[in-house]
Design an enzyme around this catalytic site. Sequence first.
Site, short mmCIF file in Angstrom:
data_model
loop_
_atom_site.label_atom_id
_atom_site.label_comp_id
_atom_site.label_asym_id
_atom_site.label_seq_id
_atom_site.Cartn_x
_atom_site.Cartn_y
_atom_site.Cartn_z
N GLU A 189 1.01 -1.03 0.07
CA GLU A 189 -0.05 0.02 0.17
C GLU A 189 0.89 1.43 -0.10
OE1 GLU A 189 -2.49 -0.80 3.51
OE2 GLU A 189 -3.96 -0.96 1.91
N CYS A 207 -10.99 2.09 6.27
CA CYS A 207 -10.37 3.35 6.39
C CYS A 207 -10.73 4.73 5.47
CB CYS A 207 -8.80 3.29 6.25
SG CYS A 207 -8.06 2.56 4.77
#
Length: 805
Positions: A325, A408
């Site tokens: 990520e 998130c």
Amino acid sequence: MMRRAILVCAAAAAMSGVSGMAQAPARVPDYPTAPVPISDVTFADAFWAPRLETVRSITIGATFRQSEITGRIKNFEIAGGDAAGEFCSRYAFDDSDVYKIIEGAAYALAVRPDPALDSYLDVLIAKIAKAQEPDGYLYTARTIDPSKPMAMAGKERWTNLEHSHELYNLGHLYEAAVAHFQATGKKTLLNVATKSADLIARTFGPAGLRYPPGHQEIEIGLVKLHRVTSDPRYLALAKFFLDERGNPAGHKLYGEYAQDHKPVVEQAEAVGHSVRAAYMYSGMADVAALTGDRRYVTALDRLWDDVVLRKLYLTGGIGATGAWEGFGPAYDLPNSAYAETCASIANALWNYRMFLLEQDGKYIDVYERAVYNAMLSGISLKGDTFFYPNPLLSLGQHERSPWFACACCPSNLPRFMLSIPGHAYAVAGTDVFVNLYVQGKARIKTPQGVFAFEVKTDYPWSGDVRIMITQVPPSGGPILRLRIPGWARGEPVPGDLYRDVAPVDGGVTLSVNGTPESNLSRRIVRGYLTVPAGSRVGTFYDLRLPMPVRRVVAHPAVKADEGRVAIERGPLVYAAEFADNGGRVTNLQLSDNAALSPQARPGTLGGVTVITGQATAYRTRQEKTVSETVPLTLIPYYAWAHRGKGEMAVWLAREPGKARPAPEPTLASRSKASSSEGGKSIQGLNEQYEPADSNDHTAIYFHWWPKKGSTEWVQYDLPAETAVSETSVYWFDDTGQGECRVPRSWRVLYKQGNQWLPVETRDTFGVAKDAYNIVRFTPVTTTALRVEVVLPAAFSAGIQEWKVK
Ligand SMILES: [Zn+2]
């Protein structure tokens, strides 16, 4: 998809425009530039105002509802003793989603009363307060059953900070608490926050525990808590957590992934998880501003150059790879782009702080690029579905989702979007900065008194902006600093990562009360045009930022964009999508001399200006490539993926050889594909994209992950009973990134009546990577074929493409 299981979810931080220093009670040192609070800014335009209203009326409720459905709120009830059960959501950082949505809800309350939302927050905050342990510890993943905490939580408090997110969650709690206090005046959540922060101050420090958080965020929260309480311990803690990073004296280093490989002041390259990184950079800017420590600024300037000159997508997104990520190597910017929504938010938060620190418009240039493009792609026009990654190329595998197990991004969007009005203006002494051009009003408290104005503009569709002074302090108006975006000055991004094919410059004009001003380019300093504000109410400024359609190319080192061109207009990046272009866009080539023109379409995608022109479409016909001229329509990138799944590309072929001719239909492409795994990514089998290699993530690949060791299949139902004698399989293998490998073995079955029979062949069932594995067999006449695979014991498998003849 093949992300590691420790899916250390990105999360968030918002520079609250609410915490404007112009209103701060105590004069603690801070940024030299103060934001104008969101409560003093009104957006009344056709672009942002409806989107923010959607966030208030839809997104906040939708994300709170998802938090209820998924057990995130019940976790607080169980921890507080009001419900029974075990930790009932998936990740130890799930508490943080609730805090983030509260922060967003507080920004909604800061600009408009909403009794229902206000009392929803009261009830929720009471649950959070009850979940807090007597000494201030707050982390439902442990409190629910300290003898059996969640795996990622660690056996005891603070023993697995690399992965536990114990401190990360608190950063979001503190941000939410400050926002709630500033919006409502209530100290209910603020008291929870200070009780928690006091425990952190007793536990961590030079004489206590010396572990930094695995995921940065608490630094930002502590600074905000410091601002409202003036408690010096909170600022000292923020600095302490930053300075313990990369310092092996206090803990075993977590490594590059968490930016814990060297001291922050020595870091020169953006590495690892991009949300962690940009939250850390934001925290460093905050601490630099409040402590005056210039070593952070020197490091930040280096890191900013590394990101903006080498690792920034055209959309303002950061974080090229899904494997961690995060950031890839310099110039490695594949258009399969991870570009997590949270990373775009983090990038904007960081750049906004850099502006506050250095008063340079180049930071708002990057902010604007990230916010109008990569961030906004993360949320649907209706405000209830979201993207986690935001690629610049889709073959039709992407669609927004109402929620994610790691949530998130959906929880980050409301708080960030509702804080955007707080980023539009800023004040420093007698200077008022105009960063964003949005129709509406602002009321700015300067040291001389209140200065107010109205803005009329159709930005971002038009670059014509009128600013009309409506209130001036008795001692006279301040100095206006009008941001002249890089894209209006022939510099789409600071540096040379992207450049205009034909630079446009010199077209910016300004007139005051109808009289044109001269020598503008000499008056633009650090990206701002300086104009003394009149001392008279009614003075008006007409700024014109030219908005031609611009062709942009990437630095030659960006291999993914070689021979390609992207289209921009004003702050917006454009994309070609299947729905406007006959079903495909990867087969299109756009010549430099093809005319392109903007066209307002008020009824399309919430009201957009599209760009139209002509392109060359390439197709395969009887194994030859043919071309024809076709109409081309481009939409703003942020508005893609609202009309079903299909191809989308930001970077179009500029050279004919970069277009991918539309393939002819084949037996495989006309077959109906299915698998033992259901329908997920099944179109990858026969979407006719020739993969570059087995690990090509641009192609749609089918996979059986997370299944391992089992026997699985994929199936083609042929359009009619057909004689077949050959099959070719291109295996997917993401060694180095995920858990797919070539299978242990495989075979081909054909359907006869209700039976599946193996084909007869002397060929080997190959498992070579990066190539087709071809098997010829005794012809069979059938209606369906299967590839049956035995997965490796410890791995899964997948298929890039499957052909039959
Ligand atoms: Zn995210």
